[in-house]
Motif scaffolding. Structure first.
Motif, PDB file in Angstrom:
ATOM      1  N   ALA A  36      39.612  52.119 -50.362  1.00 25.54           N
ATOM      2  CA  ALA A  36      38.459  52.383 -50.112  1.00 25.54           C
ATOM      3  C   ALA A  36      37.907  50.941 -49.332  1.00 25.54           C
ATOM      4  CB  ALA A  36      37.003  52.765 -50.451  1.00 25.54           C
ATOM      5  N   THR A  37      37.862  49.103 -50.278  1.00 21.11           N
ATOM      6  CA  THR A  37      37.812  48.416 -49.910  1.00 21.11           C
ATOM      7  C   THR A  37      39.268  47.361 -48.829  1.00 21.11           C
ATOM      8  OG1 THR A  37      37.980  48.183 -52.189  1.00 21.11           O
ATOM      9  CG2 THR A  37      38.461  45.562 -50.538  1.00 21.11           C
ATOM     10  N   ARG A  38      39.686  48.423 -48.461  1.00 23.87           N
ATOM     11  CA  ARG A  38      40.978  47.796 -47.589  1.00 23.87           C
ATOM     12  C   ARG A  38      40.398  48.508 -46.134  1.00 23.87           C
ATOM     13  NH1 ARG A  38      46.969  48.421 -50.837  1.00 23.87           N
ATOM     14  NH2 ARG A  38      47.661  48.544 -48.394  1.00 23.87           N
ATOM     15  N   SER A  39      40.457  49.592 -46.920  1.00 18.46           N
ATOM     16  CA  SER A  39      39.539  51.052 -45.073  1.00 18.46           C
ATOM     17  C   SER A  39      38.097  50.645 -44.858  1.00 18.46           C
ATOM     18  CB  SER A  39      39.679  52.063 -45.412  1.00 18.46           C
ATOM     19  OG  SER A  39      39.146  52.675 -46.361  1.00 18.46           O
ATOM     20  N   GLY A  40      37.773  49.751 -45.346  1.00 18.86           N
ATOM     21  CA  GLY A  40      35.934  49.265 -45.241  1.00 18.86           C
ATOM     22  C   GLY A  40      34.943  50.448 -45.473  1.00 18.86           C
ATOM     23  N   LEU A  41      35.827  51.478 -46.116  1.00 19.88           N
ATOM     24  CA  LEU A  41      35.157  53.300 -46.340  1.00 19.88           C
ATOM     25  C   LEU A  41      34.653  52.770 -47.310  1.00 19.88           C
ATOM     26  CD1 LEU A  41      37.714  55.668 -45.143  1.00 19.88           C
ATOM     27  CD2 LEU A  41      35.873  54.770 -43.960  1.00 19.88           C
ATOM     28  N   SER A  42      33.492  53.636 -48.337  1.00 16.77           N
ATOM     29  CA  SER A  42      32.477  53.732 -49.602  1.00 16.77           C
ATOM     30  C   SER A  42      33.876  54.571 -50.386  1.00 16.77           C
ATOM     31  CB  SER A  42      31.231  54.446 -49.502  1.00 16.77           C
ATOM     32  OG  SER A  42      31.444  55.736 -48.922  1.00 16.77           O
ATOM     33  N   GLY A  68      37.752  67.465 -48.990  1.00 18.12           N
ATOM     34  CA  GLY A  68      38.172  68.477 -47.528  1.00 18.12           C
ATOM     35  C   GLY A  68      36.616  68.543 -47.694  1.00 18.12           C
ATOM     36  N   GLU A  69      35.430  68.067 -48.056  1.00 18.95           N
ATOM     37  CA  GLU A  69      34.235  68.745 -47.671  1.00 18.95           C
ATOM     38  C   GLU A  69      33.557  67.552 -46.428  1.00 18.95           C
ATOM     39  OE1 GLU A  69      32.448  66.786 -51.828  1.00 18.95           O
ATOM     40  OE2 GLU A  69      33.574  68.562 -52.601  1.00 18.95           O
ATOM     41  N   VAL A  70      34.181  67.260 -45.691  1.00 16.18           N
ATOM     42  CA  VAL A  70      33.579  66.136 -44.318  1.00 16.18           C
ATOM     43  C   VAL A  70      34.678  66.593 -43.452  1.00 16.18           C
ATOM     44  CG1 VAL A  70      32.438  64.713 -45.883  1.00 16.18           C
ATOM     45  CG2 VAL A  70      34.491  63.501 -45.293  1.00 16.18           C
ATOM     46  N   ASN A  71      34.141  66.618 -42.067  1.00 16.50           N
ATOM     47  CA  ASN A  71      35.290  66.063 -41.233  1.00 16.50           C
ATOM     48  C   ASN A  71      35.316  65.086 -40.610  1.00 16.50           C
ATOM     49  OD1 ASN A  71      36.647  66.486 -39.030  1.00 16.50           O
ATOM     50  ND2 ASN A  71      35.733  68.380 -37.896  1.00 16.50           N
ATOM     51  N   PRO A  72      36.076  63.920 -41.114  1.00 13.62           N
ATOM     52  CA  PRO A  72      36.556  62.663 -40.593  1.00 13.62           C
ATOM     53  C   PRO A  72      36.533  62.205 -38.934  1.00 13.62           C
ATOM     54  CG  PRO A  72      37.889  62.631 -41.700  1.00 13.62           C
ATOM     55  CD  PRO A  72      37.048  64.074 -41.694  1.00 13.62           C
ATOM     56  N   ARG A 104      41.111  54.849 -39.661  1.00 14.34           N
ATOM     57  CA  ARG A 104      39.904  53.433 -41.054  1.00 14.34           C
ATOM     58  C   ARG A 104      41.769  54.080 -42.177  1.00 14.34           C
ATOM     59  NH1 ARG A 104      34.117  51.914 -40.565  1.00 14.34           N
ATOM     60  NH2 ARG A 104      35.035  50.925 -42.270  1.00 14.34           N
ATOM     61  N   LEU A 105      41.482  54.679 -42.769  1.00 15.71           N
ATOM     62  CA  LEU A 105      41.703  55.608 -43.484  1.00 15.71           C
ATOM     63  C   LEU A 105      43.317  55.342 -43.860  1.00 15.71           C
ATOM     64  CD1 LEU A 105      41.090  57.161 -46.434  1.00 15.71           C
ATOM     65  CD2 LEU A 105      41.951  58.844 -44.641  1.00 15.71           C
ATOM     66  N   GLY A 125      47.365  52.024 -45.564  1.00 12.75           N
ATOM     67  CA  GLY A 125      49.827  51.774 -45.286  1.00 12.75           C
ATOM     68  C   GLY A 125      50.008  52.038 -44.475  1.00 12.75           C
ATOM     69  N   VAL A 126      49.783  53.233 -44.210  1.00 14.99           N
ATOM     70  CA  VAL A 126      50.593  54.473 -43.011  1.00 14.99           C
ATOM     71  C   VAL A 126      50.705  54.590 -41.650  1.00 14.99           C
ATOM     72  CG1 VAL A 126      51.071  55.757 -45.714  1.00 14.99           C
ATOM     73  CG2 VAL A 126      49.455  56.107 -43.652  1.00 14.99           C
ATOM     74  N   PRO A 127      50.616  54.708 -40.521  1.00 13.28           N
ATOM     75  CA  PRO A 127      50.309  55.084 -39.383  1.00 13.28           C
ATOM     76  C   PRO A 127      49.600  56.555 -39.862  1.00 13.28           C
ATOM     77  CG  PRO A 127      53.360  55.556 -39.554  1.00 13.28           C
ATOM     78  CD  PRO A 127      52.523  55.503 -41.109  1.00 13.28           C
ATOM     79  N   LEU A 128      48.414  56.686 -38.926  1.00 10.00           N
ATOM     80  CA  LEU A 128      47.811  58.406 -38.446  1.00 10.00           C
ATOM     81  C   LEU A 128      48.776  58.983 -38.838  1.00 10.00           C
ATOM     82  CD1 LEU A 128      45.108  59.884 -39.138  1.00 10.00           C
ATOM     83  CD2 LEU A 128      44.804  58.941 -36.624  1.00 10.00           C
ATOM     84  N   ASP A 129      49.835  59.255 -37.780  1.00  5.07           N
ATOM     85  CA  ASP A 129      50.351  60.566 -37.158  1.00  5.07           C
ATOM     86  C   ASP A 129      51.119  61.229 -38.810  1.00  5.07           C
ATOM     87  OD1 ASP A 129      52.209  58.543 -37.736  1.00  5.07           O
ATOM     88  OD2 ASP A 129      53.551  59.517 -36.157  1.00  5.07           O
ATOM     89  N   GLU A 130      51.261  60.446 -39.573  1.00  8.08           N
ATOM     90  CA  GLU A 130      51.918  60.602 -40.467  1.00  8.08           C
ATOM     91  C   GLU A 130      51.275  60.733 -42.015  1.00  8.08           C
ATOM     92  OE1 GLU A 130      53.821  58.635 -45.333  1.00  8.08           O
ATOM     93  OE2 GLU A 130      53.932  57.641 -43.430  1.00  8.08           O
ATOM     94  N   ILE A 131      49.763  60.883 -41.761  1.00 11.90           N
ATOM     95  CA  ILE A 131      48.508  62.392 -42.799  1.00 11.90           C
ATOM     96  C   ILE A 131      48.349  63.053 -42.211  1.00 11.90           C
ATOM     97  CG2 ILE A 131      46.437  61.973 -43.189  1.00 11.90           C
ATOM     98  CD1 ILE A 131      46.243  59.051 -42.960  1.00 11.90           C
TER      99      ILE A 131
END
Length: 93
Positions: free
Chosen positions: A42-48, A58-62, A69-70, A75-81
């Motif tokens: 959360a700190t590293r991404s600026g999210l709560s 899985g309760e929200v659709n980011p 940001r996540l 510390g990973v590329p988005l495509d990895e997630i």
């Protein structure tokens, strides 16, 4: 007042999307594999940390920007997630 109602509907929804649940599980797995706590990401991404927990369950659709940001926070590329969400690991037996 309005936000609280929206939150209640979100948390109580019986129609959760499986893709959002897989995305959340992928986020949680990647976070845990890196030895990071929710607070750290959360700190590293600026999210709560609360919102991060909602994503992991899985309760929200980011949004795409939130996903980026996540990924930065993990510390990973988005495509990895995304790849981990689309091709989940089988559950341990």
């Amino acid at each position: 007042m309005g936000t609280r109602t929206l939150d209640r509907r979100r948390l109580d929804s019986p129609h959760r999307d499986p893709l959002l649940e897989q995305f959340g599980l992928a986020v949680r797995r990647l976070r845990e594999q890196r030895g990071l706590t929710r607070d750290m990401v959360a700190t590293r991404s600026g999210l709560s940390a609360v919102y991060l927990g909602n994503i992991e369950r899985g309760e929200v659709n980011p949004t795409l920007l939130t996903q980026r940001r996540l990924a930065d926070g993990l510390g990973v590329p988005l495509d990895e997630i995304v790849a981990a969400a689309l091709c989940p690991e089988p559950a341990p037996r």
